[in-house]
Scaffold this motif. Structure first.
Motif, PDB file in Angstrom:
ATOM      1  N   LEU A 163       0.823  -1.214   0.000  1.00 28.70           N
ATOM      2  CA  LEU A 163       0.000   0.000   0.000  1.00 28.70           C
ATOM      3  C   LEU A 163       0.853   1.259   0.000  1.00 28.70           C
ATOM      4  N   LEU A 164       2.006   1.228   0.650  1.00 30.25           N
ATOM      5  CA  LEU A 164       2.901   2.384   0.751  1.00 30.25           C
ATOM      6  C   LEU A 164       3.888   2.466  -0.405  1.00 30.25           C
ATOM      7  N   GLY A 165       3.801   1.525  -1.324  1.00 32.67           N
ATOM      8  CA  GLY A 165       4.703   1.534  -2.468  1.00 32.67           C
ATOM      9  C   GLY A 165       6.007   0.826  -2.249  1.00 32.67           C
ATOM     10  N   ASN A 166       6.188   0.164  -1.111  1.00 36.80           N
ATOM     11  CA  ASN A 166       7.428  -0.555  -0.851  1.00 36.80           C
ATOM     12  C   ASN A 166       7.408  -1.903  -1.564  1.00 36.80           C
ATOM     13  N   PRO A 167       8.460  -2.211  -2.310  1.00 34.18           N
ATOM     14  CA  PRO A 167       8.500  -3.529  -2.973  1.00 34.18           C
ATOM     15  C   PRO A 167       8.779  -4.630  -1.962  1.00 34.18           C
ATOM     16  N   ILE A 168       7.966  -5.663  -1.986  1.00 33.64           N
ATOM     17  CA  ILE A 168       8.138  -6.793  -1.076  1.00 33.64           C
ATOM     18  C   ILE A 168       8.123  -8.084  -1.886  1.00 33.64           C
ATOM     19  N   VAL A 169       8.697  -9.131  -1.317  1.00 31.99           N
ATOM     20  CA  VAL A 169       8.694 -10.460  -1.915  1.00 31.99           C
ATOM     21  C   VAL A 169       7.750 -11.330  -1.093  1.00 31.99           C
ATOM     22  N   ILE A 170       6.767 -11.923  -1.753  1.00 30.11           N
ATOM     23  CA  ILE A 170       5.737 -12.687  -1.051  1.00 30.11           C
ATOM     24  C   ILE A 170       5.426 -13.958  -1.824  1.00 30.11           C
ATOM     25  N   GLY A 171       5.152 -15.012  -1.105  1.00 28.30           N
ATOM     26  CA  GLY A 171       4.751 -16.285  -1.697  1.00 28.30           C
ATOM     27  C   GLY A 171       3.609 -16.885  -0.897  1.00 28.30           C
ATOM     28  N   ILE A 172       2.739 -17.648  -1.558  1.00 31.97           N
ATOM     29  CA  ILE A 172       1.577 -18.237  -0.891  1.00 31.97           C
ATOM     30  C   ILE A 172       1.478 -19.716  -1.245  1.00 31.97           C
ATOM     31  N   ALA A 173       0.761 -20.438  -0.411  1.00 33.46           N
ATOM     32  CA  ALA A 173       0.398 -21.832  -0.660  1.00 33.46           C
ATOM     33  C   ALA A 173      -1.119 -21.929  -0.621  1.00 33.46           C
ATOM     34  N   VAL A 174      -1.710 -22.484  -1.680  1.00 34.31           N
ATOM     35  CA  VAL A 174      -3.161 -22.585  -1.803  1.00 34.31           C
ATOM     36  C   VAL A 174      -3.565 -24.050  -1.679  1.00 34.31           C
ATOM     37  N   ILE A 175      -4.462 -24.342  -0.735  1.00 35.94           N
ATOM     38  CA  ILE A 175      -4.998 -25.687  -0.548  1.00 35.94           C
ATOM     39  C   ILE A 175      -6.335 -25.757  -1.285  1.00 35.94           C
ATOM     40  N   TRP A 176      -6.483 -26.715  -2.199  1.00 33.76           N
ATOM     41  CA  TRP A 176      -7.670 -26.745  -3.058  1.00 33.76           C
ATOM     42  C   TRP A 176      -8.000 -28.177  -3.465  1.00 33.76           C
TER      43      TRP A 176
END
Length: 338
Positions: A163-176
Motif C-alpha cells: 500500500l505504501l509503495g514498498n517492494p516486497i517479496v511474497i509467496g503463498i500456498a493454496v490448498i484446493w
C-alpha cells in the motif's frame, strides 16, 4: 448473432460391473481360441464344411475386434479419483467411486491437465540423451483420471508493491480440490494453470491494499501483523475467481514475506533506529522515576537539606549516570562544592 456459452453441470454416471465383463470376456476369448483350433482340425480332416467355416470366421472375428473393444470399456478407479467421459464429443457423465467399471467402449476420457503434463514430459525427455522409446510412450500415455484429493499449489515468489509503495517479496500456498469435474474440464482450458494464474492475480490485488508493517500504536491491518486475516481475504478472492472452473479453495497461507533485496538494508536500518529510540525512551522514563524517588527519599528521611541549585546539580548527575551508555566515572570532591 452472439452464441451463448454452454454451462456444464456435473452428472454422476452409473456404470455396470467391470469385473463381470472382464471375466466373461476372458472366457469368450478362451472359447474363441478353442473354436479356432477345433474348426481348423475338422476342416483339415473332414474337408470344407459350411458349419466349420462359419465357426472359424466368427471366432477369428471375435478375437480380432469385439474382445478388445470390451477391454477398452473397462475402467479402474482408485479412492478419490474420477473420469470425465464423452461419447462422440458429447459429455455423458463423470465416473466416480473406487472399483472396476464397464462403460461404453467408444467413450473417451477427458483431462486437459493430463494432456499438458504429457506434452511437458515429452519435451523434457526429448532433450535428454539416449532417450528410449519406452519412456516416451509411457509419458504420452499418462492417466486422464482426475484427482479429487486435496492438493497444494505453491507458486513462485512474487515481487509486489504494498500500500505504501514498498517492494516486497511474497509467496503463498493454496490448498484446493476439484468440486465440479465437468466445469474443471470443460469450462477452462487447463484448470491447474487457470488456478495458478488466478492465484497470482488475486495475490497482487490483495497485497496492494495493505502495508507491509504499521507504526507502533496503529490499528490498521498489515501483511506482517495480520497474516491470518489477510490469508482469509486472499482465499475468498481466489475462490471468486476460480468458481467458474469448479474448484474449491480450502485455505490460503502466506509462506514467504520479506522486503525486496533493494530496500531490505534500508528497512533494516530503519527498524534498528526505531528500536534504539524506543530503548532510549524507556531508559529516560526509568531514570526520571529513579531520580524522583531519590529526591523524595532524601527529603523524607532528612538525610541532607538541598536547595534548588543543589537539587538541580544532583538531578543532572543522576541523569548522566543513569542514561549513559557506559559505566560512570565518579569524581570525589574533598572540599566545598562552592
Amino acid at each position: 448473432m452472439t452464441q451463448q456459452k454452454t454451462t456444464y453441470e456435473e452428472k454422476v454416471l452409473r456404470a455396470g460391473s467391470g469385473m463381470a465383463v472382464l471375466v466373461l470376456n476372458i472366457a469368450l476369448m478362451l472359447a474363441a481360441v478353442a473354436g479356432i483350433v477345433f474348426s481348423a482340425i475338422r476342416l483339415s480332416n473332414d474337408g470344407a464344411s459350411a458349419g466349420m467355416i462359419a465357426l472359424l470366421v466368427v471366432c477369428i472375428f471375435y478375437w480380432c475386434l469385439p474382445c478388445w473393444l470390451l477391454f477398452a470399456g473397462i475402467k479402474v478407479l482408485g479412492p478419490n479419483e474420477a473420469l470425465v467421459l464423452t461419447l462422440f464429443g458429447k459429455y455423458i457423465g463423470t465416473l466416480k467411486g473406487e472399483g472396476i467399471f464397464f462403460v461404453n467402449p467408444f467413450c473417451n476420457s477427458v483431462n486437459p491437465a493430463a494432456q499438458t503434463a504429457s506434452e511437458v514430459a515429452l519435451t523434457k525427455l526429448s532433450k535428454e540423451e539416449n532417450t528410449s522409446s519406452g519412456k516416451i510412450v509411457k509419458a504420452a500415455s499418462m492417466s486422464k483420471k482426475l484427482s479429487l484429493k486435496t492438493m497444494t499449489l505453491n507458486n513462485d515468489k512474487q515481487k509486489i508493491n504494498d500500500l505504501l509503495g514498498n517492494p516486497i517479496v511474497i509467496g503463498i500456498a493454496v490448498i484446493w480440490h476439484i468440486e465440479d469435474t465437468a466445469k474443471a474440464v470443460f469450462a477452462v482450458d487447463n484448470y491447474q494453470e487457470f488456478l495458478s494464474i488466478q492465484s497470482d492475480a488475486a495475490l497482487r490485488n490483495t497485497v496492494r491494499l495493505y502495508p507491509y508493517d504499521v507504526s507502533e500504536g496503529g490499528d490498521e491491518k498489515s501483511l506482517r501483523g495480520s497474516a491470518q486475516e489477510i490469508a482469509g481475504v486472499l482465499a475468498k478472492e481466489i475462490q471468486k475467481r476460480v468458481e467458474c472452473a469448479g474448484l474449491k479453495i480450502e485455505e490460503a497461507r502466506i509462506t514467504t514475506l520479506a522486503y525486496a533485496p533493494e530496500i531490505a538494508a534500508a528497512m533494516l536500518q530503519r527498524q534498528q533506529a526505531s528500536a534504539v529510540v524506543d530503548a532510549r525512551k524507556m531508559i529516560v522514563e526509568g531514570a526520571v522515576g529513579m531520580v524522583e524517588m531519590a529526591l523524595d527519599e532524601l527529603s523524607r528521611k532528612q538525610v541532607v537539606d538541598l536547595d534548588d541549585e543543589r537539587k538541580a546539580q544532583m538531578v543532572s548527575n543522576l541523569m548522566v549516570v543513569l542514561c549513559a551508555g557506559k559505566d560512570a566515572q565518579p569524581v570525589v570532591n574533598s572540599g566545598s562544592i562552592y
